[in-house]
Design a protein around this motif. Sequence first.
Motif, mmCIF file in Angstrom:
data_model
loop_
_atom_site.group_PDB
_atom_site.id
_atom_site.type_symbol
_atom_site.label_atom_id
_atom_site.label_comp_id
_atom_site.label_asym_id
_atom_site.label_seq_id
_atom_site.Cartn_x
_atom_site.Cartn_y
_atom_site.Cartn_z
ATOM 1 N N CYS A 17 9.596 45.350 12.879
ATOM 2 C CA CYS A 17 9.056 46.447 13.664
ATOM 3 C C CYS A 17 7.861 47.097 12.960
ATOM 4 C CB CYS A 17 10.152 47.464 13.959
ATOM 5 S SG CYS A 17 11.483 46.796 14.989
ATOM 6 N N ASP A 18 7.389 46.487 11.880
ATOM 7 C CA ASP A 18 6.185 46.978 11.194
ATOM 8 C C ASP A 18 4.940 46.723 12.028
ATOM 9 O OD1 ASP A 18 7.803 47.640 9.065
ATOM 10 O OD2 ASP A 18 7.183 45.950 7.823
ATOM 11 N N ASN A 19 4.939 45.632 12.796
ATOM 12 C CA ASN A 19 3.791 45.236 13.602
ATOM 13 C C ASN A 19 4.259 44.949 15.021
ATOM 14 O OD1 ASN A 19 1.684 45.135 11.492
ATOM 15 N ND2 ASN A 19 3.056 43.601 10.635
ATOM 16 N N ILE A 20 3.851 45.797 15.940
ATOM 17 C CA ILE A 20 4.359 45.741 17.310
ATOM 18 C C ILE A 20 3.207 45.575 18.292
ATOM 19 C CG2 ILE A 20 5.480 47.108 19.139
ATOM 20 C CD1 ILE A 20 7.144 48.442 16.958
ATOM 21 N N LEU A 21 3.390 44.681 19.254
ATOM 22 C CA LEU A 21 2.503 44.626 20.405
ATOM 23 C C LEU A 21 3.171 45.465 21.487
ATOM 24 C CD1 LEU A 21 0.515 41.720 21.848
ATOM 25 C CD2 LEU A 21 1.760 43.257 23.359
ATOM 26 N N LEU A 22 2.579 46.595 21.797
ATOM 27 C CA LEU A 22 3.099 47.473 22.836
ATOM 28 C C LEU A 22 2.424 47.069 24.145
ATOM 29 C CD1 LEU A 22 4.907 49.953 23.422
ATOM 30 C CD2 LEU A 22 2.848 51.353 23.133
ATOM 31 N N ASN A 97 14.348 43.618 18.615
ATOM 32 C CA ASN A 97 15.150 44.819 18.856
ATOM 33 C C ASN A 97 14.402 46.104 18.522
ATOM 34 O OD1 ASN A 97 17.466 43.860 20.052
ATOM 35 N ND2 ASN A 97 18.503 43.493 18.108
ATOM 36 N N CYS A 98 13.094 46.064 18.555
ATOM 37 C CA CYS A 98 12.291 47.257 18.275
ATOM 38 C C CYS A 98 12.273 48.160 19.502
ATOM 39 C CB CYS A 98 10.858 46.877 17.912
ATOM 40 S SG CYS A 98 10.722 45.828 16.447
ATOM 41 N N ALA A 99 12.272 49.436 19.244
ATOM 42 C CA ALA A 99 12.117 50.421 20.310
ATOM 43 C C ALA A 99 10.638 50.731 20.482
ATOM 44 C CB ALA A 99 12.888 51.692 19.947
ATOM 45 N N VAL A 100 10.312 51.448 21.521
ATOM 46 C CA VAL A 100 8.941 51.939 21.671
ATOM 47 C C VAL A 100 8.649 52.770 20.423
ATOM 48 C CG1 VAL A 100 7.425 53.453 22.994
ATOM 49 C CG2 VAL A 100 9.012 51.920 24.183
ATOM 50 N N PRO A 101 7.561 52.483 19.733
ATOM 51 C CA PRO A 101 7.298 53.174 18.467
ATOM 52 C C PRO A 101 6.878 54.635 18.659
ATOM 53 C CG PRO A 101 5.483 51.715 19.015
ATOM 54 C CD PRO A 101 6.553 51.489 20.040
ATOM 55 N N ILE A 125 -3.120 51.294 16.492
ATOM 56 C CA ILE A 125 -2.799 52.620 15.990
ATOM 57 C C ILE A 125 -1.727 52.466 14.915
ATOM 58 C CG2 ILE A 125 -1.819 54.890 16.577
ATOM 59 C CD1 ILE A 125 -4.467 54.392 17.978
ATOM 60 N N LYS A 126 -1.873 53.166 13.812
ATOM 61 C CA LYS A 126 -0.809 53.212 12.804
ATOM 62 C C LYS A 126 -0.134 54.565 12.963
ATOM 63 C CE LYS A 126 0.240 52.193 8.089
ATOM 64 N NZ LYS A 126 -0.121 51.128 7.200
ATOM 65 N N CYS A 127 1.183 54.530 13.100
ATOM 66 C CA CYS A 127 1.889 55.790 13.316
ATOM 67 C C CYS A 127 3.234 55.769 12.594
ATOM 68 C CB CYS A 127 2.083 56.053 14.805
ATOM 69 S SG CYS A 127 3.137 54.868 15.661
ATOM 70 N N ALA A 128 3.743 56.967 12.375
ATOM 71 C CA ALA A 128 5.050 57.128 11.743
ATOM 72 C C ALA A 128 6.111 57.195 12.830
ATOM 73 C CB ALA A 128 5.080 58.385 10.894
ATOM 74 N N ASN A 129 7.102 56.318 12.724
ATOM 75 C CA ASN A 129 8.210 56.329 13.668
ATOM 76 C C ASN A 129 9.096 57.544 13.423
ATOM 77 O OD1 ASN A 129 8.051 53.894 15.350
ATOM 78 N ND2 ASN A 129 8.024 52.863 13.372
ATOM 79 N N ASP A 130 10.040 57.731 14.314
ATOM 80 C CA ASP A 130 10.923 58.886 14.226
ATOM 81 C C ASP A 130 11.718 58.904 12.925
ATOM 82 O OD1 ASP A 130 9.874 59.200 16.716
ATOM 83 O OD2 ASP A 130 11.681 58.593 17.786
ATOM 84 N N ASP A 131 11.968 57.714 12.338
ATOM 85 C CA ASP A 131 12.702 57.630 11.070
ATOM 86 C C ASP A 131 11.768 57.693 9.860
ATOM 87 O OD1 ASP A 131 11.456 55.152 11.095
ATOM 88 O OD2 ASP A 131 13.318 53.993 11.024
ATOM 89 N N GLY A 132 10.466 57.900 10.085
ATOM 90 C CA GLY A 132 9.487 57.984 8.999
ATOM 91 C C GLY A 132 8.831 56.659 8.647
ATOM 92 N N HIS A 133 9.361 55.560 9.154
ATOM 93 C CA HIS A 133 8.804 54.232 8.889
ATOM 94 C C HIS A 133 7.478 54.054 9.629
ATOM 95 C CE1 HIS A 133 9.219 50.034 7.667
ATOM 96 N NE2 HIS A 133 8.719 49.730 8.860
ATOM 97 N N GLN A 134 6.486 53.469 8.960
ATOM 98 C CA GLN A 134 5.169 53.249 9.553
ATOM 99 C C GLN A 134 5.146 51.960 10.389
ATOM 100 O OE1 GLN A 134 2.113 55.059 9.159
ATOM 101 N NE2 GLN A 134 3.431 56.681 8.391
ATOM 102 N N SER A 135 4.453 52.002 11.507
ATOM 103 C CA SER A 135 4.247 50.817 12.341
ATOM 104 C C SER A 135 2.777 50.696 12.698
ATOM 105 C CB SER A 135 5.044 50.902 13.651
ATOM 106 O OG SER A 135 6.406 50.706 13.433
ATOM 107 N N ASN A 136 2.294 49.455 12.689
ATOM 108 C CA ASN A 136 0.989 49.141 13.251
ATOM 109 C C ASN A 136 1.250 48.742 14.686
ATOM 110 O OD1 ASN A 136 -0.593 49.338 10.798
ATOM 111 N ND2 ASN A 136 0.494 47.504 10.153
ATOM 112 N N VAL A 137 0.649 49.450 15.615
ATOM 113 C CA VAL A 137 0.919 49.219 17.032
ATOM 114 C C VAL A 137 -0.353 48.690 17.687
ATOM 115 C CG1 VAL A 137 1.774 50.219 19.178
ATOM 116 C CG2 VAL A 137 2.560 51.136 16.975
ATOM 117 N N PHE A 138 -0.261 47.475 18.200
ATOM 118 C CA PHE A 138 -1.341 46.831 18.931
ATOM 119 C C PHE A 138 -1.054 47.073 20.405
ATOM 120 C CE2 PHE A 138 -0.654 44.804 14.950
ATOM 121 C CZ PHE A 138 -1.918 44.481 14.464
ATOM 122 N N ILE A 139 -1.941 47.767 21.092
ATOM 123 C CA ILE A 139 -1.675 48.208 22.458
ATOM 124 C C ILE A 139 -2.423 47.316 23.437
ATOM 125 C CG2 ILE A 139 -1.664 50.189 24.018
ATOM 126 C CD1 ILE A 139 -2.280 51.790 21.277
#
Length: 187
Positions: A17-22, A97-101, A125-139
């Motif tokens: 879930c570090d790198n997600i295609l949203l 099993n990743c959720a929407v970041p 976009i790089k953002c902090a998830n609700d648990d504090g973990h960072q994700s790179n989100v490709f939209i």
Amino acid sequence: LVLTDQKGISGWSAPSCDNILLFMPSIAEHATIENQLNSYVLAAMAATFMNLSMVILDAPKDFDGFKTSQFGCSQALKKAPPGLSGILKTPKWLSSNCAVPCQQRHGYSDWDIFRQWSSNGIPTIKCANDDGHQSNVFIMGGDNVHELFETHLKDQMVHRPLPVAYDWALRLGASAKEAETFSRLNG
């Protein structure tokens, strides 16, 4: 529509879930179910090629003016969530099993604005998830997945021999032997 989960594939590991295609399916009036599914398949190919986990973010009911299914489907689908998520289930091997970041910080409208920022390729976009973990989100939206596929990914996918083609084939469900053959094919 449910795609088969990948189990026991030697040498294959799911992306994190570090790198997600949203993937944000199109909500335009011309977005038929056929167009939506075609865009979903292209987005899934892009995600597997780029080794990204793919998560669908449909527009909420009150965002797009559709009170039930945007596809005008049967009464049974009116009880399902609106949009593409209401008619298909993204397999675990594709979503990891990743959720929407970053749900606490960004809602659908935010992601839609980010999606439209693209000046060259896929907005990221790089953002902090609700648990504090960072994700790179490709939209990627349903309206730009075709352009991205044609201008950036298709040539890379068919140009072989390609070292990454082996891993890509494994992510698509090929056996090790099939992946070896696939990676040596000339486009």
